[in-house]
Design an enzyme around this catalytic site. Structure first.
Site, PDB file in Angstrom:
ATOM      1  N   TYR A  58       0.803  -1.102   0.136  1.00  0.00           N
ATOM      2  CA  TYR A  58       0.091   0.012   0.043  1.00  0.00           C
ATOM      3  C   TYR A  58       0.918   1.150  -0.228  1.00  0.00           C
ATOM      4  O   TYR A  58       0.618   2.185  -0.713  1.00  0.00           O
ATOM      5  CB  TYR A  58      -0.830   0.078   1.303  1.00  0.00           C
ATOM      6  CG  TYR A  58      -1.790   1.209   1.224  1.00  0.00           C
ATOM      7  CD1 TYR A  58      -3.134   0.855   0.449  1.00  0.00           C
ATOM      8  CD2 TYR A  58      -1.735   2.248   1.767  1.00  0.00           C
ATOM      9  CE1 TYR A  58      -3.960   2.138   0.641  1.00  0.00           C
ATOM     10  CE2 TYR A  58      -2.529   3.317   1.827  1.00  0.00           C
ATOM     11  CZ  TYR A  58      -3.791   3.341   1.109  1.00  0.00           C
ATOM     12  OH  TYR A  58      -4.758   4.322   1.210  1.00  0.00           O
ATOM     13  N   TYR A  89      -3.471  16.447   1.702  1.00  0.00           N
ATOM     14  CA  TYR A  89      -4.173  15.055   1.824  1.00  0.00           C
ATOM     15  C   TYR A  89      -3.263  14.080   2.539  1.00  0.00           C
ATOM     16  O   TYR A  89      -2.091  14.033   1.963  1.00  0.00           O
ATOM     17  CB  TYR A  89      -4.570  14.544   0.365  1.00  0.00           C
ATOM     18  CG  TYR A  89      -5.446  13.346   0.301  1.00  0.00           C
ATOM     19  CD1 TYR A  89      -5.317  12.315   1.203  1.00  0.00           C
ATOM     20  CD2 TYR A  89      -5.852  13.044  -1.055  1.00  0.00           C
ATOM     21  CE1 TYR A  89      -6.359  11.222   1.176  1.00  0.00           C
ATOM     22  CE2 TYR A  89      -6.637  11.793  -1.235  1.00  0.00           C
ATOM     23  CZ  TYR A  89      -6.925  10.923  -0.094  1.00  0.00           C
ATOM     24  OH  TYR A  89      -7.476   9.942  -0.242  1.00  0.00           O
ATOM     25  N   HIS A 111       1.416   3.994  -3.053  1.00  0.00           N
ATOM     26  CA  HIS A 111       1.148   5.539  -2.631  1.00  0.00           C
ATOM     27  C   HIS A 111       2.599   6.277  -2.947  1.00  0.00           C
ATOM     28  O   HIS A 111       2.516   7.542  -3.497  1.00  0.00           O
ATOM     29  CB  HIS A 111       0.582   5.663  -1.357  1.00  0.00           C
ATOM     30  CG  HIS A 111      -1.024   5.473  -1.642  1.00  0.00           C
ATOM     31  ND1 HIS A 111      -1.492   4.204  -1.377  1.00  0.00           N
ATOM     32  CD2 HIS A 111      -2.093   6.305  -1.883  1.00  0.00           C
ATOM     33  CE1 HIS A 111      -2.691   4.300  -1.677  1.00  0.00           C
ATOM     34  NE2 HIS A 111      -3.162   5.639  -1.761  1.00  0.00           N
ATOM     35  N   TRP A 113      -7.478   3.661 -10.601  1.00  0.00           N
ATOM     36  CA  TRP A 113      -6.807   3.702  -9.262  1.00  0.00           C
ATOM     37  C   TRP A 113      -7.505   2.485  -8.463  1.00  0.00           C
ATOM     38  O   TRP A 113      -6.917   1.722  -7.681  1.00  0.00           O
ATOM     39  CB  TRP A 113      -6.648   4.998  -8.817  1.00  0.00           C
ATOM     40  CG  TRP A 113      -5.756   4.960  -7.572  1.00  0.00           C
ATOM     41  CD1 TRP A 113      -6.439   4.932  -6.300  1.00  0.00           C
ATOM     42  CD2 TRP A 113      -4.504   4.751  -7.259  1.00  0.00           C
ATOM     43  NE1 TRP A 113      -5.714   4.960  -5.359  1.00  0.00           N
ATOM     44  CE2 TRP A 113      -4.248   4.829  -5.981  1.00  0.00           C
ATOM     45  CE3 TRP A 113      -3.310   4.890  -8.228  1.00  0.00           C
ATOM     46  CZ2 TRP A 113      -2.772   4.707  -5.551  1.00  0.00           C
ATOM     47  CZ3 TRP A 113      -2.135   4.811  -7.652  1.00  0.00           C
ATOM     48  CH2 TRP A 113      -1.898   4.519  -6.228  1.00  0.00           C
ATOM     49  N   TRP A 114      -8.798   2.690  -8.298  1.00  0.00           N
ATOM     50  CA  TRP A 114      -9.494   1.810  -7.613  1.00  0.00           C
ATOM     51  C   TRP A 114      -9.260   0.577  -7.785  1.00  0.00           C
ATOM     52  O   TRP A 114      -9.096  -0.577  -7.014  1.00  0.00           O
ATOM     53  CB  TRP A 114     -10.877   2.258  -7.627  1.00  0.00           C
ATOM     54  CG  TRP A 114     -11.355   3.421  -6.900  1.00  0.00           C
ATOM     55  CD1 TRP A 114     -10.701   4.104  -6.050  1.00  0.00           C
ATOM     56  CD2 TRP A 114     -12.504   3.948  -6.899  1.00  0.00           C
ATOM     57  NE1 TRP A 114     -11.636   5.159  -5.390  1.00  0.00           N
ATOM     58  CE2 TRP A 114     -12.738   5.211  -6.168  1.00  0.00           C
ATOM     59  CE3 TRP A 114     -13.815   3.610  -7.822  1.00  0.00           C
ATOM     60  CZ2 TRP A 114     -13.935   5.940  -5.887  1.00  0.00           C
ATOM     61  CZ3 TRP A 114     -15.026   4.646  -7.527  1.00  0.00           C
ATOM     62  CH2 TRP A 114     -15.009   5.718  -6.690  1.00  0.00           C
TER      63      TRP A 114
END
Length: 105
Positions: free
Chosen positions: A19, A42, A23, A77-78
């Site tokens: 993960y 963010y 990112h 992306w999802w």
């Protein structure tokens, strides 16, 4: 006026490093889409014991930001992230919005 958004999401066990890697290598098109839809400040935090993610961002207009879900890059992306985290049928992350109860400027 800035709106603050916070939510939690859920990683599948054993995917913390992946993960973070994904990112760290955020696609430029995804970053552009986030900014184009008003996202700023963010951050995503991880509880390494529970694999729960805490996301925080600021937007000028939440309705404008929410339209990112309609973009092809967001859907891509999802789909990319779905194998490593709990996801809905449309591949969007399973998440719970949090309610702000305190703020210190």
């Amino acid at each position: 006026m800035i709106e603050r958004i916070a939510s939690i999401m859920y990683l599948y066990e054993g995917n913390q490093a992946e993960y973070k890697k994904r990112h760290d290598e955020l696609w430029p098109e995804m970053e552009q889409a986030l900014k184009a839809h008003g996202a700023s400040n963010y951050s995503i935090f991880l509880d390494p014991v529970t694999d729960i993610l805490f996301a925080y961002l600021e937007v000028e207009n939440k309705a404008d930001y929410d339209r990112i879900a309609e973009t092809e890059i967001c859907k891509k992306w999802w789909a990319y992230m779905a194998p490593i985290m709990k996801s809905n049928e449309d591949n969007s992350p399973v998440s719970k919005d949090l309610t702000q109860v305190f703020y210190l400027a």
